[in-house]
Design an enzyme around this catalytic site. Structure first.
Site, PDB file in Angstrom:
ATOM      1  N   HIS A  28      -5.090   7.251  -2.565  1.00 11.53           N
ATOM      2  CA  HIS A  28      -6.274   6.429  -1.965  1.00 11.53           C
ATOM      3  C   HIS A  28      -7.372   6.130  -3.008  1.00 11.53           C
ATOM      4  CE1 HIS A  28      -4.647   7.168   2.476  1.00 11.53           C
ATOM      5  NE2 HIS A  28      -4.074   6.127   1.976  1.00 11.53           N
ATOM      6  N   CYS A  29      -7.792   4.955  -2.992  1.00  9.02           N
ATOM      7  CA  CYS A  29      -8.707   4.608  -4.059  1.00  9.02           C
ATOM      8  C   CYS A  29     -10.069   4.823  -3.432  1.00  9.02           C
ATOM      9  CB  CYS A  29      -8.407   3.018  -4.235  1.00  9.02           C
ATOM     10  SG  CYS A  29      -9.658   2.502  -5.341  1.00  9.02           S
ATOM     11  N   CYS A  68      -8.010  -2.995  -7.112  1.00  9.56           N
ATOM     12  CA  CYS A  68      -9.106  -2.964  -8.070  1.00  9.56           C
ATOM     13  C   CYS A  68      -8.552  -2.653  -9.534  1.00  9.56           C
ATOM     14  CB  CYS A  68      -9.975  -2.057  -7.575  1.00  9.56           C
ATOM     15  SG  CYS A  68      -9.610  -0.342  -8.070  1.00  9.56           S
ATOM     16  N   CYS A  90     -10.377  -2.073  -2.228  1.00  9.93           N
ATOM     17  CA  CYS A  90      -9.065  -2.251  -2.935  1.00  9.93           C
ATOM     18  C   CYS A  90      -7.904  -1.779  -1.849  1.00  9.93           C
ATOM     19  CB  CYS A  90      -9.033  -0.808  -4.133  1.00  9.93           C
ATOM     20  SG  CYS A  90      -7.395  -0.845  -4.809  1.00  9.93           S
ATOM     21  N   CYS A 123      -7.036   0.661 -10.344  1.00  5.28           N
ATOM     22  CA  CYS A 123      -5.764   0.839  -9.699  1.00  5.28           C
ATOM     23  C   CYS A 123      -4.554  -0.002 -10.294  1.00  5.28           C
ATOM     24  CB  CYS A 123      -5.461   0.715  -8.092  1.00  5.28           C
ATOM     25  SG  CYS A 123      -6.422   2.003  -7.224  1.00  5.28           S
ATOM     26  N   HIS A 153       2.071   4.053  -2.938  1.00  5.21           N
ATOM     27  CA  HIS A 153       1.828   5.702  -2.999  1.00  5.21           C
ATOM     28  C   HIS A 153       3.042   6.309  -3.626  1.00  5.21           C
ATOM     29  CE1 HIS A 153      -1.641   6.146  -0.608  1.00  5.21           C
ATOM     30  NE2 HIS A 153      -1.157   5.724   0.075  1.00  5.21           N
ATOM     31  N   HIS A 192       0.729  -1.336   0.062  1.00  7.09           N
ATOM     32  CA  HIS A 192      -0.050  -0.300   0.001  1.00  7.09           C
ATOM     33  C   HIS A 192       0.917   1.140   0.017  1.00  7.09           C
ATOM     34  CE1 HIS A 192      -3.471   2.553   1.275  1.00  7.09           C
ATOM     35  NE2 HIS A 192      -2.479   3.437   1.888  1.00  7.09           N
ATOM     36  N   GLU A 193       1.787   1.228   1.092  1.00  4.56           N
ATOM     37  CA  GLU A 193       2.635   2.443   1.058  1.00  4.56           C
ATOM     38  C   GLU A 193       3.774   2.574  -0.177  1.00  4.56           C
ATOM     39  OE1 GLU A 193       2.025   4.964   3.133  1.00  4.56           O
ATOM     40  OE2 GLU A 193       0.838   3.699   4.453  1.00  4.56           O
TER      41      GLU A 193
END
Length: 327
Positions: free
Chosen positions: A228-229, A253, A234, A256, A222, A218-219
């Site tokens: 952020h979705c 998703c 997601c 993304c 970025h 996740h990070e």
């Protein structure tokens, strides 16, 4: 048209079809339920695909610059730390086309001038800014190859806070410098227990590693330019507490996925296969290490302790669907 150009065009067509809500990829996700409520998911933070492509403040592999350096900071006791080998393999599969290099652990000494505090929970916490600044300093860069570095991320088993009026932060990314910092402290299922135990059940150990895989991917997302979705359920949904993080899937998703594909130009089928392999290896390793009974018992334990069914089903269906595009 060259074969490589043709392959890219074919791959792009596949990913675009994946974005069709009637397609198999989108049948296994749902609309993001908290898009207007989550602090971290305001509509203004998200980017359209065109805005994402035009954004210059994101990591883009080029020439030899394809290495994601991971710098462990502070103590990583084996008995209470996540599996860094698994995490490196998972990140390489998630950001297919990059290479992950885990550097030697850097002990926290006074010479580093890190700022810390003891929080109300009696947990030691590090302030993020001094560590981020150190990660991009000449002294920290000495152990990295500037000809290969794409991004540098610091990981620690110590809790983090970004400023005095914040309780904590899971992680933080500074895209303009290609640097991030993430804590695994709150990923530990025993984090809130009064007496921290190093005895984990199979489920707890897998949950620990999957949580760490989520926060890393996740990070890092970025740093690769993704916000952020707010479209679907997601991995890139924002989360303000552990329940929201646990509720997020391991996968992107289709929206993304398309953004990440534009940056990395990976083989989508191979990426899903690699992710699936990582998750099954995690399941198998945990079961094998804790099961000494018969083969039948081991097989049952492996199946029952596998990562979330929805994530594995999503990957399997995605792989099957993508294979169908190449008769």
């Amino acid at each position: 048209m060259s074969s490589s150009t043709s392959g890219c065009a074919e791959e792009e067509d596949i990913v675009q079809r994946a974005m069709d809500r009637s397609g198999i990829l989108q049948e296994h996700v749902c609309r993001y339920p908290h898009r207007d409520q989550s602090i971290g998911c305001r509509v203004t933070l998200n980017k359209t695909l065109k805005q994402f492509v035009d954004n210059k403040l994101k990591a883009v592999p080029h020439e030899t610059h394809k290495v994601i350096y991971i710098q462990p900071i502070g103590e990583f006791p084996p008995e209470i730390s996540p599996d860094l080998t698994f995490l490196a393999s998972y990140v390489e599969a998630f950001f297919l086309g990059t290479t992950v290099c885990i550097l030697s652990v850097v002990p926290v000494t006074e010479e580093l001038h890190f700022t810390s505090r003891i929080f109300i929970t009696e947990q030691l916490q590090f302030l993020t800014t001094p560590i981020l600044n150190w990660l991009v300093s000449p002294s920290a860069k000495k152990v990295r190859d500037p000809r290969k570095e794409l991004v540098i991320i610091g990981i620690t088993m110590t809790d983090l806070y970004p400023r005095d009026d914040w309780n904590f932060v899971y992680g933080i990314a500074r895209a303009k410098d290609g640097v991030g910092l993430y804590s695994f402290a709150r990923m530990d299922p025993h984090f809130d227990t009064p007496t921290h135990s190093s005895e984990y059940t199979i489920h707890e150990k897998q949950l620990y590693n999957v949580r760490c895989a989520k926060i890393l991917s996740h990070e890092l997302g970025h740093l690769f330019g993704m916000k952020h979705c707010i479209y679907y359920h997601c991995l890139m949904n924002g989360s303000n507490h552990q329940d929201e993080m646990d509720g997020a899937p391991l996968h992107l998703c289709a929206v993304c996925l398309m953004k990440l594909w534009y940056t990395l130009q990976f083989n989508t089928t191979l990426r899903y296969q690699s992710l699936h392999t990582c998750l099954m290896m995690l399941s198998s390793t945990a079961s094998t290490s804790t099961t000494t009974a018969t083969t039948t018992t081991t097989t049952t334990a492996t199946s029952s302790s596998a990562p979330a069914t929805t994530d594995l089903d999503y990957l399997r269906h995605s792989i099957d669907w993508l294979h169908g595009q190449f008769p």
